[in-house]
Scaffold this motif. Structure first.
Motif, short mmCIF file in Angstrom:
data_model
loop_
_atom_site.label_atom_id
_atom_site.label_comp_id
_atom_site.label_asym_id
_atom_site.label_seq_id
_atom_site.Cartn_x
_atom_site.Cartn_y
_atom_site.Cartn_z
N ALA A 1 0.82 -1.21 0.00
CA ALA A 1 0.00 0.00 0.00
C ALA A 1 0.85 1.26 0.00
N ALA A 2 2.16 1.11 -0.07
CA ALA A 2 3.05 2.27 -0.03
C ALA A 2 2.91 3.10 -1.31
N GLU A 3 2.99 4.39 -1.15
CA GLU A 3 2.81 5.29 -2.30
C GLU A 3 3.89 5.07 -3.36
N ASN A 4 5.10 4.71 -2.90
CA ASN A 4 6.22 4.53 -3.84
C ASN A 4 6.45 3.06 -4.20
N TRP A 5 5.45 2.20 -3.95
CA TRP A 5 5.62 0.78 -4.28
C TRP A 5 5.78 0.60 -5.79
N SER B 1 -5.65 -9.63 2.82
CA SER B 1 -5.57 -8.35 3.53
C SER B 1 -4.75 -7.34 2.73
N ASN B 2 -3.67 -7.80 2.14
CA ASN B 2 -2.83 -6.89 1.33
C ASN B 2 -3.54 -6.44 0.06
N ILE B 3 -4.38 -7.29 -0.51
CA ILE B 3 -5.17 -6.88 -1.68
C ILE B 3 -6.08 -5.72 -1.32
N ARG B 4 -6.75 -5.84 -0.18
CA ARG B 4 -7.65 -4.76 0.25
C ARG B 4 -6.88 -3.46 0.50
N LYS B 5 -5.70 -3.57 1.12
CA LYS B 5 -4.89 -2.37 1.38
C LYS B 5 -4.41 -1.74 0.07
#
Length: 219
Positions: free
Chosen positions: A53-57, A97-101
């Motif tokens: 979910a990081a902006e710079n991912w 959970s990571n998909i939702r984030k």
């Protein structure tokens, strides 16, 4: 005669029993890995510790092939082994959970990658098909760079030359468009005043957006 053979065989049998007992006593049997240990192994090998979910991912250079390969190996190794099924289930819940984030952060590349990962662990999870479809729609939206925007006085039309990049397929094309034309699911709606830019609509999501940077040229 048979009695002699039996008596001669007894010492060998006793020696064998003593050897087996000695090996049993000196060679400890390692316990199977715990749920937490299996999770850590899979987590590290698949690279699931990223902040999706990081902006710079950013999508890995291999476009996630390493992650999917590691998860495929994990399913083959742990599906029927000890605590493996429980560990795989926990990994699956973390991926959901990571998909939702990632969705909340509009990180659609991450959503698509994690959907691929989920397909390996739970191919029947149809609930997350909508997430994949949304990601594909968003990643199908082209990045547009206007190279030239001009008035075609001969035809009495406004036209442009623009570069299109589709991140979903990594496709790059150069297009010549006039107002109303549709390319890559995107319609050229109108120009801005003084030909400073153009307005487009991405038809799959009905999203309108503006691209600036056109040069004011005439034919």
């Amino acid at each position: 005669m048979p009695r002699v053979i039996i008596l001669l065989a007894l010492p060998a049998i006793l020696i064998g029993c003593e050897w087996i007992q000695e090996v049993t006593n000196t060679t400890p049997i390692e316990p199977p890995p715990t749920v937490a240990e299996i999770e850590t192994i899979i987590w590290d090998e698949a690279g699931l510790g990223q902040d999706f979910a990081a902006e710079n991912w950013q999508l890995p250079e291999d476009r996630g092939l390493g992650m999917t390969a590691a998860l495929t190996d994990a399913v083959a190794e742990y599906s029927d082994e000890g605590h493996g099924p429980v560990a795989l289930r926990n990994i699956k819940l973390e991926i959901k959970s990571n998909i939702r984030k990632a969705k909340r952060a509009d990180n659609w590349q991450a959503v698509l990658l994690l959907s691929d990962a989920l397909d390996i662990l739970a191919p029947d999870e149809s609930r997350y098909t909508a997430s994949r479809n949304r990601a594909e729609e968003q990643l199908g939206k082209p990045e547009i760079t206007i190279r030239m925007l001009f008035e075609d006085k001969v035809r009495g039309e406004t036209a442009m030359i623009a570069d299109f990049y589709i991140s979903l397929t990594q496709e790059r094309t150069r297009e010549v468009l006039r107002v109303g034309d549709i390319v890559h699911g995107t319609q050229f709606i109108e120009t801005l005043k003084r030909l400073k830019g153009a307005r487009f609509e991405y038809l799959p999501t009905f999203e309108t957006f503006v691209v600036m940077g056109a040069h004011n040229n005439e034919w």
